[in-house]
Design a protein around this motif. Sequence first.
Motif, short mmCIF file in Angstrom:
data_model
loop_
_atom_site.label_atom_id
_atom_site.label_comp_id
_atom_site.label_asym_id
_atom_site.label_seq_id
_atom_site.Cartn_x
_atom_site.Cartn_y
_atom_site.Cartn_z
N CYS A 278 0.60 -1.65 0.30
CA CYS A 278 -0.39 0.06 0.08
C CYS A 278 0.60 1.55 -0.13
N SER A 279 1.64 0.79 0.67
CA SER A 279 2.55 2.60 0.42
C SER A 279 3.80 2.48 -0.14
N SER A 280 4.48 1.82 -0.45
CA SER A 280 4.71 1.12 -1.69
C SER A 280 4.20 2.19 -2.57
N GLY A 281 2.43 1.66 -2.46
CA GLY A 281 2.41 1.58 -4.19
C GLY A 281 1.93 3.25 -4.09
N LEU A 282 1.70 3.94 -2.48
CA LEU A 282 1.43 5.53 -2.85
C LEU A 282 2.70 5.88 -2.96
N LEU A 283 3.69 5.33 -3.00
CA LEU A 283 4.82 6.09 -3.30
C LEU A 283 5.33 6.21 -5.08
N ARG A 284 4.23 5.44 -4.99
CA ARG A 284 5.07 5.08 -6.99
C ARG A 284 3.82 5.66 -7.45
N ARG A 285 2.63 6.04 -6.99
CA ARG A 285 1.67 7.11 -7.53
C ARG A 285 1.29 9.12 -6.45
N LEU A 286 3.01 9.15 -6.36
CA LEU A 286 2.33 10.30 -5.72
C LEU A 286 1.79 11.28 -6.55
N GLY A 287 1.98 11.72 -8.00
CA GLY A 287 1.95 12.58 -8.93
C GLY A 287 0.48 12.78 -9.27
N ILE A 288 -0.28 11.17 -8.27
CA ILE A 288 -2.01 12.34 -8.57
C ILE A 288 -2.05 13.36 -7.46
N PHE A 289 -0.76 13.70 -6.23
CA PHE A 289 -1.50 14.50 -5.89
C PHE A 289 -1.21 16.12 -6.16
N HIS A 290 -0.32 16.00 -7.23
CA HIS A 290 0.05 17.32 -8.09
C HIS A 290 -1.02 16.99 -9.19
N THR A 291 -0.79 15.85 -10.20
CA THR A 291 -1.88 16.18 -11.60
C THR A 291 -3.31 16.51 -11.55
N ILE A 292 -3.73 15.44 -10.25
CA ILE A 292 -5.84 15.07 -10.20
C ILE A 292 -6.23 16.54 -9.62
N THR A 293 -5.46 16.25 -8.42
CA THR A 293 -5.75 17.31 -6.77
C THR A 293 -5.78 18.96 -7.11
N SER A 294 -6.40 19.73 -6.77
CA SER A 294 -6.03 21.32 -6.14
C SER A 294 -5.88 21.79 -5.66
N ALA A 295 -5.35 21.00 -4.21
CA ALA A 295 -4.64 21.33 -3.37
C ALA A 295 -3.98 22.25 -3.19
N ASP A 296 -3.69 23.13 -2.36
CA ASP A 296 -2.20 23.84 -2.01
C ASP A 296 -1.18 23.11 -1.33
N ALA A 297 -2.14 22.35 -0.63
CA ALA A 297 -0.90 21.57 0.05
C ALA A 297 -1.40 20.91 0.87
N VAL A 298 0.10 19.21 0.74
CA VAL A 298 -0.68 17.73 0.96
C VAL A 298 0.40 17.37 1.94
N THR A 299 -0.16 17.13 3.19
CA THR A 299 0.32 16.34 4.21
C THR A 299 0.09 14.88 4.81
N GLY A 300 1.10 14.40 5.11
CA GLY A 300 0.79 13.17 6.05
C GLY A 300 0.61 12.29 6.79
N TYR A 301 0.62 11.30 7.41
CA TYR A 301 1.77 10.54 8.34
C TYR A 301 0.70 9.85 8.48
N LYS A 302 1.76 8.12 9.42
CA LYS A 302 1.50 7.55 9.95
C LYS A 302 0.72 7.10 10.93
N GLY A 303 -0.54 6.76 10.93
CA GLY A 303 -1.45 7.08 11.95
C GLY A 303 -1.81 5.67 12.85
#
Length: 333
Positions: free
Chosen positions: A194-219
């Motif tokens: 899951c986390s490896s897959g997210l790392l390999r798809r980080l671009g979607i938070f740049h190309t798909i979202t219209s967010a000012d900022a994206v942050t994250g953590y392990k909950g």
Amino acid sequence: MRRDRISKRAQLRTHYTNENYTQARSLLRPGQPPVPPAESTDQRTFEAELFHEVIDSHVDFTEFPFGIRRVRPHTDTIELVVENEKRAGRLLDRILPAYEPDGEVHGMPGLRIRQRNERGIEVHIMGRRTSAWLTGIPSPVWTRCEQTALEQVADIGWHALWGGPREWSDAELVFEQRWNTGEWARHVQAGAWCSSGLLRRLGIFHTITSADAVTGYKGLGINGYEGVGPVRWCIDVIHRRGVPYRKERLVAALTDPEFGLPVAAARHLDAIYPPGRNESCIRLDDDDRSGLIELRFQTFNYPSLHLGSCEPEYRVIAEGVERRIARVLSAGQ
């Protein structure tokens, strides 16, 4: 027809990696998924830990998600193109291992720099089939960032481990045995896809979202699962007031059967966390319940990212963020 299909796959891949079209097309391989998974267990586990360090070390405003301009996933390695020298320094501070006498190992135990060239640096875990390239800034700048990390470690009385023998140090072996083995380690490894897959798809938070900022953590785990539940990756997608969230598009990208991850809406949690109660939180997990992605959409106006009032040090970043948002909204992706 086949050429058109390849072109479409390459174009879609750019949404996940933020590569340009030529880069994306050059890495498509017959019979492989367009965004290939890591082929070995060691590589997946390595990338899972690397993803954690990437999001945990992201403390400054950046134009690109988590300060990574683009990713280039291969089956046996991954390239992370960092945004600038400051981001490179933060990341190296987090991943390069150092020993605190009579304390613990900080960074990623066993990590070493395998090679340095004009592209950047390749890091790996000693004795395991792992690899990640860190690029995006000139080679002398990577050297400067590494030297700064060495000086910082020396200043606080720690011992740098990444420049020593090409084997695990005693301190790393003890730390690994204490913290990274046993039932919890197996639990984390089960969700590494899951986390490896997210790392390999980080671009979607740049190309798909219209967010000012994206942050994250392990909950921490949540109710609705047996035991401690799957590793939960909390992703905060933060927009300025008046900008649409585009939640459906992000979910569609993550759950796409060809380009996304094997996740779907976690409907089994509806009885515990009714969707109507928190419409800005979307949870995705897999059939085996080994990975959990929690997308949390928020509205907040960061003064540092407003061109009319931001400080000079943030102006270039703020301009880049505004261009990115305008590009995403105009494209209607």
